[in-house]
Design a protein around this motif. Structure first.
Motif, short mmCIF file in Angstrom:
data_model
loop_
_atom_site.label_atom_id
_atom_site.label_comp_id
_atom_site.label_asym_id
_atom_site.label_seq_id
_atom_site.Cartn_x
_atom_site.Cartn_y
_atom_site.Cartn_z
N SER A 25 0.95 -0.94 0.02
CA SER A 25 0.28 -0.03 0.16
C SER A 25 0.46 1.39 0.27
O SER A 25 0.47 2.66 -0.16
N SER A 26 1.96 1.47 0.24
CA SER A 26 3.05 2.60 0.91
C SER A 26 4.44 2.24 -0.49
O SER A 26 5.01 1.29 0.16
N ARG A 49 -2.78 -3.36 4.64
CA ARG A 49 -4.19 -3.12 5.77
C ARG A 49 -5.41 -1.61 5.02
O ARG A 49 -6.58 -1.64 5.06
N LYS A 50 -4.09 -1.38 4.09
CA LYS A 50 -5.36 0.48 4.27
C LYS A 50 -5.75 -0.17 2.69
O LYS A 50 -5.20 -0.31 2.17
N LEU A 78 -0.03 -8.14 9.47
CA LEU A 78 0.96 -8.90 9.89
C LEU A 78 1.27 -8.65 11.53
O LEU A 78 1.99 -10.09 11.20
N ASN A 102 7.29 -8.05 2.23
CA ASN A 102 8.10 -6.61 2.03
C ASN A 102 7.46 -5.48 3.11
O ASN A 102 8.32 -4.70 3.99
N TYR A 167 13.50 -4.09 15.79
CA TYR A 167 13.54 -3.90 14.25
C TYR A 167 14.79 -4.33 14.15
O TYR A 167 14.68 -4.83 13.28
N THR A 202 10.43 7.02 2.34
CA THR A 202 8.78 6.20 2.42
C THR A 202 8.47 6.16 3.38
O THR A 202 8.87 7.92 4.51
N1 LIG Z 1 12.49 3.04 4.48
C1 LIG Z 1 13.29 2.68 4.89
O1 LIG Z 1 14.38 4.03 5.10
C2 LIG Z 1 13.92 1.50 4.79
C3 LIG Z 1 15.26 1.44 4.64
C4 LIG Z 1 15.38 -0.85 4.88
C5 LIG Z 1 14.49 -1.38 4.83
N2 LIG Z 1 13.25 -0.67 4.85
C6 LIG Z 1 11.88 -1.75 4.98
O2 LIG Z 1 11.18 -1.85 3.27
C7 LIG Z 1 9.87 -1.71 3.83
C8 LIG Z 1 8.89 -1.36 2.54
O3 LIG Z 1 8.97 -0.46 4.04
P1 LIG Z 1 8.67 0.98 3.19
O4 LIG Z 1 10.20 1.67 3.89
O5 LIG Z 1 8.22 1.15 2.14
O6 LIG Z 1 7.86 2.02 4.51
P2 LIG Z 1 6.25 1.87 5.03
O7 LIG Z 1 6.24 3.53 3.63
O8 LIG Z 1 6.41 2.53 6.12
O9 LIG Z 1 5.30 0.50 4.03
C9 LIG Z 1 5.27 -0.19 4.87
C10 LIG Z 1 4.08 -1.44 4.28
O10 LIG Z 1 4.02 -2.52 5.30
C11 LIG Z 1 3.04 -2.42 5.39
N3 LIG Z 1 2.43 -2.27 6.90
C12 LIG Z 1 2.89 -2.10 8.05
N4 LIG Z 1 2.15 -2.56 9.07
C13 LIG Z 1 1.73 -3.66 8.27
C14 LIG Z 1 0.42 -5.28 9.72
N5 LIG Z 1 0.79 -4.81 10.71
N6 LIG Z 1 0.24 -5.59 8.29
C15 LIG Z 1 0.16 -5.32 7.53
N7 LIG Z 1 0.50 -4.69 6.57
C16 LIG Z 1 1.50 -4.18 7.44
C17 LIG Z 1 2.02 -1.52 5.13
O11 LIG Z 1 0.30 -1.26 5.27
P3 LIG Z 1 -0.77 -0.81 6.21
O12 LIG Z 1 -0.10 0.23 7.03
O13 LIG Z 1 -1.54 -0.99 4.72
O14 LIG Z 1 -1.00 -2.11 6.34
C18 LIG Z 1 3.01 -0.92 4.25
O15 LIG Z 1 2.30 -0.55 3.11
C19 LIG Z 1 10.31 -2.51 5.33
O16 LIG Z 1 10.30 -4.28 5.11
C20 LIG Z 1 10.96 -1.90 5.92
O17 LIG Z 1 11.86 -2.29 6.75
C21 LIG Z 1 12.85 0.49 4.48
#
Ligand SMILES: NC(=O)c1ccc[n+]([C@@H]2O[C@H](COP(=O)([O-])OP(=O)(O)OC[C@H]3O[C@@H](n4cnc5c(N)ncnc54)[C@H](OP(=O)(O)O)[C@@H]3O)[C@@H](O)[C@H]2O)c1
Length: 285
Positions: A25-26, A49-50, A78, A102, A167, A202
């Motif tokens: 979703s994001s 979820r969204k 999740l 992811n 984390y 993000t």
């Molecule tokens: N951004 C960074 O700097 C970074 C760096 C390294 C790794 N990552 C990894 O990249 C991945 C994606 O994160 P992002 O950076 O794109 O962050 P984000 O924009 O916050 O996206 C997180 C995603 O995870 C979903 N999510 C969170 N909690 C959830 C739950 N309880 N049940 C179902 N879905 C859930 C959210 O969807 P809903 O809210 O709609 O449920 C959203 O789609 C993650 O695994 C993160 O650890 C990110």
């Protein structure tokens, strides 16, 4: 909308595949969805979820892809084992070829201020849910003699920084689990890929949980200055296509040096992390 293009090699790798993508979703998940759609996948199960956000991503995928793309939304939390079990059932029915774990949440608190429930929730979202999904889809992949698990970890799964105990623990768990699983699956045609990104622009810091489970609600400067999620998505799918098993992406110079220091001069890294923590506490005072 992002301008996505898919290289011929990556298209050949993903064309016609049935894919389950969590966290669609994001942020990075949205970018991965668009990239997978433009690479010609056959079925794309988008989960999060969204619903409203997922509907937008679905519409964008359908605009980018050929008519034969089947995009389905599967709502799932999740953090909830029953919800993950239902998602796993949908994945089994959809005969998934590629699982992209992811979906994730970050944390912002010192370990002593973090309730054990928050540790458990972060572990469940970032690690255990993905393990349950892998257990559901891998038997079908083995039967077909092909499949891929792509797990989005983090540089913080290779290198633990202070005030991120939940984390870092969850992402280190992902690293160990995948390394073990990869060897078990080596002769089956199922490949296991762990992508460890540095900072990406993000919502991750906004939705990060604090020690009592409330949202942190701030955009960290490191996140704001992070890499473009569309570019990170392209790099990840290209790396998987090239057969990379365990790789960093958008990790930046200092993180790359720190990862080497961890192996070559751990005492130097420890001292740097101690200083980083002391500096962050002074800023908070
Ligand atoms: N951004 C960074 O700097 C970074 C760096 C390294 C790794 N990552 C990894 O990249 C991945 C994606 O994160 P992002 O950076 O794109 O962050 P984000 O924009 O916050 O996206 C997180 C995603 O995870 C979903 N999510 C969170 N909690 C959830 C739950 N309880 N049940 C179902 N879905 C859930 C959210 O969807 P809903 O809210 O709609 O449920 C959203 O789609 C993650 O695994 C993160 O650890 C990110």
């Amino acid at each position: 909308m992002a301008t996505t293009t898919c290289s011929n090699g990556t298209k050949a790798r993903f064309e016609g595949k049935n894919v389950l993508l969590t966290g669609a979703s994001s942020g990075l998940g949205r970018s991965l969805a668009l990239q997978l759609a433009s690479c010609g996948v056959q079925t794309l199960l988008l989960s999060a979820r969204k619903q409203a956000e997922l509907e937008k991503v679905k519409a964008q995928c359908e605009t980018l892809a050929s008519e034969s793309l089947d995009v389905q939304i599967v709502l799932a939390d999740l953090s909830d084992k029953e919800s993950v079990a239902k998602l796993a059932e949908s994945a089994r029915t959809a005969n998934i070829d590629v699982l992209v774990n992811n979906g994730g949440v970050s944390s912002r608190s010192d370990f002593v201020d973090t309730s054990i429930e928050v540790d458990e929730t972060v572990m469940q979202i970032n690690f255990l849910s993905g393990a349950a999904l892998a257990k559901a889809v891998v038997p079908g992949m083995i039967q077909k003699g092909q499949g891929a698990i792509i797990w989005i970890s983090s540089v913080q799964g290779l290198l633990a920084i202070p005030s991120r105990t939940s984390y870092c623990a969850s992402k280190h768990a992902v690293q160990g689990y995948c390394e073990s699983m990869r060897a078990e699956l080596a002769s089956t045609g199922v490949t296991v890929h762990v992508a460890s990104p540095g900072y990406i622009r993000t919502n991750l810091s906004l939705s990060a949980v604090t020690g009592d489970g409330k949202a942190y609600g701030k955009v960290d400067p490191t996140t704001a200055a992070g890499a473009d999620p569309d570019e990170v998505a392209v790099t990840i799918l290209d790396a998987v296509t090239k057969g990379s098993a365990d790789f960093t992406v958008a990790s930046g110079f200092s993180a790359t040096v720190a990862i080497y220091l961890r192996t070559l001069c751990p005492a130097v890294l420890r001292s740097l992390l101690n200083k980083r923590y002391e500096k962050s506490k002074k800023k908070d005072d």
